[in-house]
Design a protein around this motif. Structure first.
Motif, PDB file in Angstrom:
ATOM      1  N   PRO A 163     -46.614 -17.107  53.148  1.00 45.86           N
ATOM      2  CA  PRO A 163     -47.940 -16.476  53.290  1.00 45.86           C
ATOM      3  C   PRO A 163     -48.589 -16.809  54.633  1.00 45.86           C
ATOM      4  O   PRO A 163     -49.617 -17.489  54.698  1.00 45.86           O
ATOM      5  N   ILE A 164     -47.991 -16.296  55.711  1.00 48.67           N
ATOM      6  CA  ILE A 164     -48.471 -16.646  57.055  1.00 48.67           C
ATOM      7  C   ILE A 164     -49.096 -15.470  57.795  1.00 48.67           C
ATOM      8  O   ILE A 164     -49.495 -15.620  58.942  1.00 48.67           O
ATOM      9  N   PHE A 165     -49.166 -14.319  57.157  1.00 51.15           N
ATOM     10  CA  PHE A 165     -49.874 -13.198  57.759  1.00 51.15           C
ATOM     11  C   PHE A 165     -51.349 -13.315  57.410  1.00 51.15           C
ATOM     12  O   PHE A 165     -51.736 -14.109  56.548  1.00 51.15           O
ATOM     13  N   ALA A 166     -52.187 -12.534  58.071  1.00 53.09           N
ATOM     14  CA  ALA A 166     -53.636 -12.586  57.824  1.00 53.09           C
ATOM     15  C   ALA A 166     -53.917 -12.409  56.335  1.00 53.09           C
ATOM     16  O   ALA A 166     -53.249 -11.636  55.650  1.00 53.09           O
ATOM     17  N   GLY A 167     -54.898 -13.130  55.847  1.00 52.38           N
ATOM     18  CA  GLY A 167     -55.251 -13.075  54.433  1.00 52.38           C
ATOM     19  C   GLY A 167     -54.283 -13.855  53.561  1.00 52.38           C
ATOM     20  O   GLY A 167     -54.197 -13.617  52.363  1.00 52.38           O
ATOM     21  N   PHE A 168     -53.513 -14.780  54.160  1.00 53.03           N
ATOM     22  CA  PHE A 168     -52.524 -15.597  53.442  1.00 53.03           C
ATOM     23  C   PHE A 168     -51.534 -14.720  52.685  1.00 53.03           C
ATOM     24  O   PHE A 168     -51.206 -14.981  51.523  1.00 53.03           O
ATOM     25  N   THR A 169     -51.048 -13.660  53.338  1.00 51.81           N
ATOM     26  CA  THR A 169     -50.076 -12.774  52.713  1.00 51.81           C
ATOM     27  C   THR A 169     -48.727 -12.934  53.395  1.00 51.81           C
ATOM     28  O   THR A 169     -48.615 -13.527  54.462  1.00 51.81           O
ATOM     29  N   GLY A 170     -47.735 -12.386  52.768  1.00 54.96           N
ATOM     30  CA  GLY A 170     -46.382 -12.385  53.289  1.00 54.96           C
ATOM     31  C   GLY A 170     -45.501 -11.600  52.346  1.00 54.96           C
ATOM     32  O   GLY A 170     -45.959 -11.114  51.310  1.00 54.96           O
ATOM     33  N   GLY A 171     -44.242 -11.446  52.682  1.00 52.87           N
ATOM     34  CA  GLY A 171     -43.308 -10.703  51.853  1.00 52.87           C
ATOM     35  C   GLY A 171     -43.051  -9.312  52.403  1.00 52.87           C
ATOM     36  O   GLY A 171     -43.758  -8.829  53.286  1.00 52.87           O
ATOM     37  N   LEU A 172     -42.009  -8.687  51.859  1.00 51.72           N
ATOM     38  CA  LEU A 172     -41.616  -7.361  52.327  1.00 51.72           C
ATOM     39  C   LEU A 172     -42.689  -6.303  52.108  1.00 51.72           C
ATOM     40  O   LEU A 172     -42.750  -5.323  52.841  1.00 51.72           O
ATOM     41  N   GLN A 173     -43.537  -6.491  51.105  1.00 50.19           N
ATOM     42  CA  GLN A 173     -44.609  -5.516  50.855  1.00 50.19           C
ATOM     43  C   GLN A 173     -45.596  -5.450  52.019  1.00 50.19           C
ATOM     44  O   GLN A 173     -46.358  -4.492  52.130  1.00 50.19           O
ATOM     45  N   SER A 174     -45.549  -6.408  52.904  1.00 46.80           N
ATOM     46  CA  SER A 174     -46.441  -6.412  54.068  1.00 46.80           C
ATOM     47  C   SER A 174     -46.210  -5.210  54.976  1.00 46.80           C
ATOM     48  O   SER A 174     -47.117  -4.802  55.695  1.00 46.80           O
ATOM     49  N   VAL A 175     -45.004  -4.645  54.939  1.00 45.31           N
ATOM     50  CA  VAL A 175     -44.730  -3.494  55.809  1.00 45.31           C
ATOM     51  C   VAL A 175     -45.557  -2.276  55.425  1.00 45.31           C
ATOM     52  O   VAL A 175     -45.690  -1.340  56.216  1.00 45.31           O
ATOM     53  N   THR A 176     -46.137  -2.268  54.241  1.00 45.93           N
ATOM     54  CA  THR A 176     -46.966  -1.135  53.822  1.00 45.93           C
ATOM     55  C   THR A 176     -48.444  -1.342  54.137  1.00 45.93           C
ATOM     56  O   THR A 176     -49.264  -0.495  53.801  1.00 45.93           O
ATOM     57  N   LYS A 177     -48.769  -2.433  54.789  1.00 48.43           N
ATOM     58  CA  LYS A 177     -50.163  -2.671  55.179  1.00 48.43           C
ATOM     59  C   LYS A 177     -50.438  -1.987  56.514  1.00 48.43           C
ATOM     60  O   LYS A 177     -49.594  -2.003  57.406  1.00 48.43           O
ATOM     61  N   PRO A 178     -51.624  -1.412  56.663  1.00 50.54           N
ATOM     62  CA  PRO A 178     -51.953  -0.732  57.919  1.00 50.54           C
ATOM     63  C   PRO A 178     -51.886  -1.636  59.147  1.00 50.54           C
ATOM     64  O   PRO A 178     -51.630  -1.173  60.246  1.00 50.54           O
ATOM     65  N   SER A 179     -52.070  -2.925  58.966  1.00 50.01           N
ATOM     66  CA  SER A 179     -52.083  -3.855  60.107  1.00 50.01           C
ATOM     67  C   SER A 179     -50.693  -4.331  60.523  1.00 50.01           C
ATOM     68  O   SER A 179     -50.543  -5.003  61.543  1.00 50.01           O
ATOM     69  N   PHE A 180     -49.645  -3.987  59.779  1.00 46.04           N
ATOM     70  CA  PHE A 180     -48.318  -4.517  60.056  1.00 46.04           C
ATOM     71  C   PHE A 180     -47.759  -4.061  61.406  1.00 46.04           C
ATOM     72  O   PHE A 180     -46.994  -4.786  62.043  1.00 46.04           O
ATOM     73  N   GLY A 181     -48.135  -2.900  61.865  1.00 45.52           N
ATOM     74  CA  GLY A 181     -47.659  -2.418  63.162  1.00 45.52           C
ATOM     75  C   GLY A 181     -48.056  -3.334  64.308  1.00 45.52           C
ATOM     76  O   GLY A 181     -47.328  -3.479  65.290  1.00 45.52           O
TER      77      GLY A 181
END
Length: 184
Positions: free
Chosen positions: A68-86
């Motif tokens: 969970p190292i992305f913003a908002g303490f998130t992580g995992g493959l589902q992160s690619v569907t977040k608008p900020s992943f680009g």
């Protein structure tokens, strides 16, 4: 590419700093304000193109495998569907370009550092905005105009990103000569 223990440590440190930058987050819509881009710029400026990009690739992989190292303490493959992943995808290229431009000559110059920071910041947007547009409109079906996405993902962040660009450039201008004396 064979890395020394020192290089591995520095790469890991900048991957960790980018993670810490994600935790310092102010949620304001689809993309939060974070300090990640400050550390992305610094990774390229200080480590150079290859090691800077490697530090961001490691950050990306660690987040995608579930830490969970992305913003908002998130992580995992589902992160690619977040608008900020680009924007996260753009980090590797931004770090590479910041390092490549700032280290174009053997002696780094302040002008190359400033230019590298500027090009890297623009590169992050060049990856992030189209990805954000795609996710919001095609995947989530929100039917937003590109100008709306531009406002949501760029214009409101410009003052902060300019400040981060200035801070990263000033830090690099002051620390690179010190690092070079240590290396010699």
């Amino acid at each position: 590419m064979k890395l020394t223990i020192r290089e591995m440590t520095l790469v890991a440190m900048f991957a960790a700093l980018t993670s810490i930058g994600a935790f310092i987050s102010i949620p304001i819509g689809e993309v939060p304000i974070t300090l990640q881009t400050l550390f992305v710029l610094l990774s390229g400026l200080i480590l150079g193109p290859k090691l800077g990009a490697l530090s961001q690739l490691i950050y990306l992989i660690l987040g995608l495998i579930g830490l969970p190292i992305f913003a908002g303490f998130t992580g995992g493959l589902q992160s690619v569907t977040k608008p900020s992943f680009g924007f996260i995808l753009g980090f590797m290229f931004s770090a590479y370009l910041a390092g490549k431009i700032s280290h174009i000559k053997k002696e780094t110059s302040a002008i190359n550092i400033w230019l590298g920071s500027l090009v890297a910041t623009i590169t992050t947007y060049l990856f992030g905005l189209p990805y954000m547009y795609y996710i919001l409109n095609i995947v989530l079906g929100k039917e937003l105009s590109f100008s709306t996405v531009l406002n949501m993902g760029c214009l409101i962040f410009l003052p902060g990103d300019v400040l981060k660009l200035v801070v990263a450039s000033l830090i690099a201008i002051k620390t690179l000569p010190l690092i070079k004396t240590i290396d010699n």
